[in-house]
Design a protein around this motif. Structure first.
Motif, mmCIF file in Angstrom:
data_model
loop_
_atom_site.group_PDB
_atom_site.id
_atom_site.type_symbol
_atom_site.label_atom_id
_atom_site.label_comp_id
_atom_site.label_asym_id
_atom_site.label_seq_id
_atom_site.Cartn_x
_atom_site.Cartn_y
_atom_site.Cartn_z
ATOM 1 N N CYS A 113 0.846 -1.197 0.000
ATOM 2 C CA CYS A 113 0.000 0.000 0.000
ATOM 3 C C CYS A 113 0.879 1.244 0.000
ATOM 4 O O CYS A 113 1.792 1.369 0.815
ATOM 5 C CB CYS A 113 -0.917 -0.009 1.231
ATOM 6 S SG CYS A 113 -1.795 1.551 1.434
ATOM 7 N N CYS A 116 0.079 3.372 3.589
ATOM 8 C CA CYS A 116 0.478 2.929 4.931
ATOM 9 C C CYS A 116 1.559 1.852 4.909
ATOM 10 O O CYS A 116 2.073 1.474 5.952
ATOM 11 C CB CYS A 116 -0.747 2.431 5.708
ATOM 12 S SG CYS A 116 -1.318 0.818 5.151
ATOM 13 N N CYS A 128 -6.990 -0.805 0.374
ATOM 14 C CA CYS A 128 -6.128 -1.372 1.411
ATOM 15 C C CYS A 128 -6.981 -1.730 2.625
ATOM 16 O O CYS A 128 -7.792 -0.920 3.077
ATOM 17 C CB CYS A 128 -5.060 -0.347 1.780
ATOM 18 S SG CYS A 128 -4.173 -0.770 3.278
ATOM 19 N N CYS A 131 -5.875 0.962 5.661
ATOM 20 C CA CYS A 131 -6.131 2.414 5.605
ATOM 21 C C CYS A 131 -7.105 2.802 4.496
ATOM 22 O O CYS A 131 -7.382 3.979 4.297
ATOM 23 C CB CYS A 131 -4.817 3.169 5.429
ATOM 24 S SG CYS A 131 -4.161 3.025 3.758
HETATM 25 ZN ZN LIG Z 1 -2.861 1.145 3.492
#
Ligand SMILES: [Zn+2]
Ligand SMILES: [Zn+2]
Length: 292
Positions: A113, A116, A128, A131
């Motif tokens: 991701c 994050c 994701c 997040c």
């Molecule tokens: Zn993420």
């Protein structure tokens, strides 16, 4: 990659362009836009090249790492995008294992991701899980199963383009996409001027979007297009199926039993397009089979 490695690879590209390469030019090449990405990290666009000889000279002189040409034809290929004057375009299909469900489940791919840093394996999710970010860095691997699946889908597509649409093999080019699949390009006067809606219609047909899995009363319709395709598919499935396979796709116990018990009679009847006449196997069952 450091400078030394770049120079080393570049020297091989240069050697290839000078000694081994004989350009196969696309049709109407003078109406297409060419683009090249150079080892120096520059992207050259809006180039016009009028013949194979000129292309070879250019490649020898500038040794790009990638070369592209547009599938669209333009009045002035060297002009800015909005001033090029669109004349028409080839029809292109991009068949890529990324979008085909495969046995390997893409476990060899890794996504990270961008927001994050969460890492996962397999098919890249839309969001994701941590997040809800939507951007990922993906590292893919072209496994045998993925490559085979892309190849099988490409062959199906080629059959469809020739059998259902009537394109000749001279009008169709197939290229390895450089990733995990193939680009199928159709160069034909008949599709040149098709607008976006017409192109979308063709894609919908090819992907079976809007296909209605109705058992056909008329035997005629099983000899072409999706009618034939679903018909052949059902027969093949039934030939190998056991009762549990039928149950898995939602067929009721009694109907599944009836199909297995009367398999040979059914196959013979269905091969000629007669869907009816076996007790316990109704239209609903046949629809399920076709949808499968
Ligand atoms: Zn993420
Ligand atoms: Zn794979």
């Amino acid at each position: 990659m450091n400078q030394k490695s770049y120079n080393f690879i570049r020297s091989f590209f240069s050697e290839y362009y000078r000694r081994h390469y004989s350009p196969e030019a696309p049709s109407k090449m003078e109406k297409r836009e060419f683009g090249f990405s150079l080892f120096e990290g520059i992207m050259l666009r809006h180039k016009s090249i009028s013949n194979p000889e000129e292309l070879k000279n250019f490649l020898e002189a500038s040794t790009p790492m990638d070369a592209y040409y547009s599938c669209a034809y333009y009045e002035s290929p060297t002009a800015e995008m909005d001033r090029k004057g669109w004349l028409g375009a080839d029809l292109i299909f991009d068949v890529d294992a990324d979008h085909i469900p495969t046995r390997c489940d893409k476990v060899h791919d890794e996504w990270v991701c961008s927001s994050c840093g969460f890492v996962g394996k397999g098919v890249t999710p839309e969001k994701c899980p941590i997040c809800y970010g939507e951007k990922f860095n993906v590292t893919t691997w072209p496994c045998e199963t993925c490559l085979e699946s892309a190849k099988a889908e490409t062959i199906k597509l080629l059959d469809m383009l020739m059998d259902d649409f009537g394109f000749s093999d001279k009008e169709i080019n197939v290229f390895f996409s450089g990733h995990r699949g193939y680009h199928v390009q159709i160069e034909s006067e008949t599709i040149l001027s098709l607008d976006a809606t017409a192109r979308k219609e063709i894609v919908d047909y090819v992907t079976g979007l809007g296909f209605n899995a109705e058992p056909l009363e008329s035997a005629q319709r099983i000899f072409c297009g999706w009618g034939k395709r679903s018909h052949v598919g059902v027969l093949e499935f039934i030939r190998k199926a056991e009762e549990s396979d039928l149950r898995k796709i939602g067929i009721k116990r009694n109907a599944a039993k009836a199909i297995i018990q009367n398999k040979n009679v059914l196959l013979e009847k269905w091969a000629s397009g007669a869907w009816w006449g076996v007790k316990g196997v109704g239209p609903e069952t046949i629809r399920r089979l076709m949808e499968h």
